[in-house]
Design a protein around this motif. Structure first.
Motif: not given
Ligand SMILES: Nc1ncnc2c1ncn2[C@@H]1O[C@H](COP(=O)(O)OP(=O)(O)O)[C@@H](O)[C@H]1O
Ligand SMILES: [Mg+2]
Length: 368
Positions: A338-344, A362-367, A292-304
């Motif tokens: 390792y590369i994923c973490k570095k890029i994020i 795996f949860s990713i927060r991006l500005p 399952y892939i989901d994503a949402c926006r909250q305040d100033k971040s995107v959560y994937i």
């Protein structure tokens, strides 16, 4: 009883002075190198690590890292080109493997040992090149202190160096692989070609991986605004063969209005890595295999969030999986996450993993 590893080490020891003198006379080193006296010692220390690893068949990562850092510091201080350093190291690797192949061990006994030898050299190079790049980068930062940080400045020393490595290594390797194909075609009965081919393919992949990892921010492309949903659609199309092969059902729930400002190619690589890991994980289980892939926006971040229903990751390992070279797979490199973490993190975001019997996420927060 003497084990295969013990036999191999004894064989290598017996020929040690031969290959040491070959290595010494064929390596690159400037006559006025400040650490010229250390070089032989360093070579011997690396050889000792290879032997220790073979004999104890345990990870020697800390020792490898320590030695690599020490040598990288010396090399950075003497301004040796990293290409020459990598060449010298790989010359050592080539010699150890050449002598290993001349031992009386059978190919079945040798293959896992050669794999361990390669692993030590890969880790050593990874740490040394990473450290070297860091040191050079720090040096560069200092130099650039008074210069305006323009686009061009970033592409100095380190950037040029790293991107030229990729070519320096890949081009000859690609040529060799090509000639192996020709040999196979012209002499179909010739033995060992498959093994050579396979080893070269692995080497090629690993070189690209660790060079990528050691590369600091090289601005080849610009950050851009793109639709997250569209990126995932492209990725799923790209991975179509693996998805069908694994009989995996993928559900995507992403608001089409979510856009992010980032290096698209880098994020593509992150999501491909995570999805490939997920596909490999669910394949270990009976159907239904779901991602399952989901994503949402909250305040100033995107959560994937990317979730799969594969086997759980033991609690004590959920941090460790992001470390370089941690892998539980027979043919894994342990470098993907390792590369994923570095890029994020380079994007100012964060990546975490949670896992239980039902789900691994795996949860990713991006500005945003
Ligand atoms: N979705 C997942 N489910 C279970 N284990 C995972 C998952 N993703 C990663 N892992 C674990 O993390 C390790 C490291 O992953 P990675 O860095 O991509 O390297 P590699 O895939 O080469 O092993 C894997 O070997 C595996 O044990
Ligand atoms: Mg992986």
């Amino acid at each position: 009883m003497t084990s295969a590893a013990q036999k191999l080490v004894a064989h290598l020891d017996a020929h040690f002075s031969d290959f040491l003198s070959y290595w010494q006379s064929h390596m690159y080193i400037a006559d006025n190198d400040k650490y010229i006296d250390h070089v032989m010692h360093n070579g011997i220390a690396v050889f000792q690590l290879v032997k220790d690893t073979l004999l104890h068949s345990a990870s020697n990562r800390e020792n490898i890292e320590q030695l690599a850092y020490k040598i990288a510091k010396e090399r950075a201080e003497t301004n040796m080109s990293i290409g020459e350093f990598v060449y010298n190291t790989n010359l050592g690797r080539r010699l150890v493997i050449k002598y290993a192949l001349q031992s009386t061990l059978s190919i079945e006994e040798l293959l896992p040992l050669i794999d361990e030898i390669n692993c030590v050299f890969d880790q050593f190079l990874f740490y040394a090149v990473t450290k070297y790049s860091e040191l050079k980068e720090a040096e560069l930062r200092e130099k650039n202190l008074f210069i305006t940080q323009s686009h061009k400045d970033r592409l100095t020393l380190l950037g040029q160096m790293s991107s030229s490595f990729v070519h320096e290594f890949r081009n000859p390797l690609t040529a060799i692989i090509g000639f192996i194909q020709l040999l196979k075609f012209e002499h179909p009965g010739l033995p060992y070609l498959d093994i050579i081919d396979h080893e070269l393919q692995q080497l090629k992949f690993r070189i690209s991986q660790f060079l990528h990892a050691s590369r600091k921010e090289i601005v080849e492309s610009e950050k851009e605004i793109f639709s997250l949903l569209q990126l995932f659609e492209e990725i799923i199309e790209f991975l179509y063969a693996s998805i069908v092969d694994g009989d995996v059902k993928i559900s995507v729930s992403i608001d089409p209005s979510i856009h992010i400002f980032a290096y698209k190619d880098q994020l593509r690589q992150v999501f491909i890595n995570i999805l490939l890991n997920s596909i490999e994980a669910v394949k270990e289980k009976a159907k239904p295999r779901c991602i399952y892939i989901d994503a949402c926006r909250q305040d100033k971040s995107v959560y994937i969030k990317i979730t799969n229903n594969g086997p759980p990751i033991p609690e004590e390992l959920v941090q460790t999986i992001f470390e370089p070279f941690f892998t539980t797979k027979k043919l894994g490199t342990g470098i993907g996450l390792y590369i994923c973490k570095k890029i994020i993190e380079d994007h100012g975001g964060q990546i975490t993993c949670t896992s239980n019997e039902q789900m691994t996420s795996f949860s990713i927060r991006l500005p945003a």
